[in-house]
Motif scaffolding. Structure first.
Motif, short mmCIF file in Angstrom:
data_model
loop_
_atom_site.label_atom_id
_atom_site.label_comp_id
_atom_site.label_asym_id
_atom_site.label_seq_id
_atom_site.Cartn_x
_atom_site.Cartn_y
_atom_site.Cartn_z
N ARG A 1 29.07 28.32 -59.34
CA ARG A 1 28.25 28.68 -58.56
C ARG A 1 28.08 26.91 -58.14
O ARG A 1 27.74 26.01 -57.47
CB ARG A 1 27.02 28.69 -58.44
N ALA B 1 24.58 28.92 -48.94
CA ALA B 1 25.66 29.59 -50.35
C ALA B 1 24.39 31.35 -50.15
O ALA B 1 23.36 31.27 -49.60
CB ALA B 1 25.24 29.00 -51.90
N TRP C 1 24.01 33.06 -52.14
CA TRP C 1 23.22 33.37 -52.91
C TRP C 1 22.21 33.27 -53.14
O TRP C 1 20.89 33.54 -53.88
CB TRP C 1 24.38 33.59 -54.40
#
Length: 189
Positions: free
Chosen positions: A98, A128, A130
């Protein structure tokens, strides 16, 4: 399980400066002071030095090479209108790491600020899957800055308006071609 990062950039820059940027060696993430990376993720501040180091291992060559590699996988939209000096970039990529990937995405676009002149400007946005927060970085000649999610509300709104204008000009004036063809045209011209 890998996740996805989405990057969009809208940059107003004249063709000769864009060409100089594409031909230049990629400046490593470690080339910027660590405090200038603070806006990328407050939650991961302790992990930032390792992420910067990992990102630097991924980068080699010039900026045209980095974009060319993205274009090979059809993950890149790269449009430039010479008349207006409008550049629009979109790409997405699957990631296993990440924070290093976020650092990498901004590093690739951050280098263009060193080639900008008065009147040039840009905005880079990364999201992103997430995290619902959009990370926004403003580009001006010799300067890049992450815009605070809460403190830079007006600047983020203005940047969004400029992004729309640049994207419209880049896409309206663009002559159809693949991202790889556009990059080659600019880097080899």
């Amino acid at each position: 399980m890998s996740e996805t990062v989405f990057l969009t950039a809208a940059i107003a820059v004249a063709k000769p400066r864009l060409q100089a940027y594409l031909r230049a060696p990629v400046k490593p993430a470690s080339g910027w002071p660590e405090q200038q990376w603070a806006g990328i993720s407050e939650a991961c501040r302790d992990e930032l030095p390792a992420a910067i180091e990992e990102c630097d291992r991924w980068l080699e060559g010039d900026y045209a090479t980095v974009f060319g590699e993205l274009a090979q996988d059809d993950e890149l939209m790269f449009r430039f209108d010479e008349d207006s000096g409008s550049l629009a970039i979109d790409f997405s990529c699957r990631v296993d790491f990440r924070l290093p990937t976020l650092v990498w995405a901004f590093t690739v676009l951050r280098g263009i600020a060193e080639f900008m002149a008065e009147g040039d400007h840009g905005i880079v946005t990364v999201t992103a899957d997430w995290n619902e927060d959009r990370i926004v970085m403003r580009l001006t000649p010799e300067h890049t800055a992450f815009l605070d999610r809460n403190g830079d509300v007006r600047a983020r709104a203005e940047a969004g308006d400029r992004e729309i204008d640049i994207r419209s000009a880049a896409c309206d004036g663009y002559e159809a071609g693949s991202a790889a063809e556009t990059i080659d045209w600019l880097a080899d011209d």
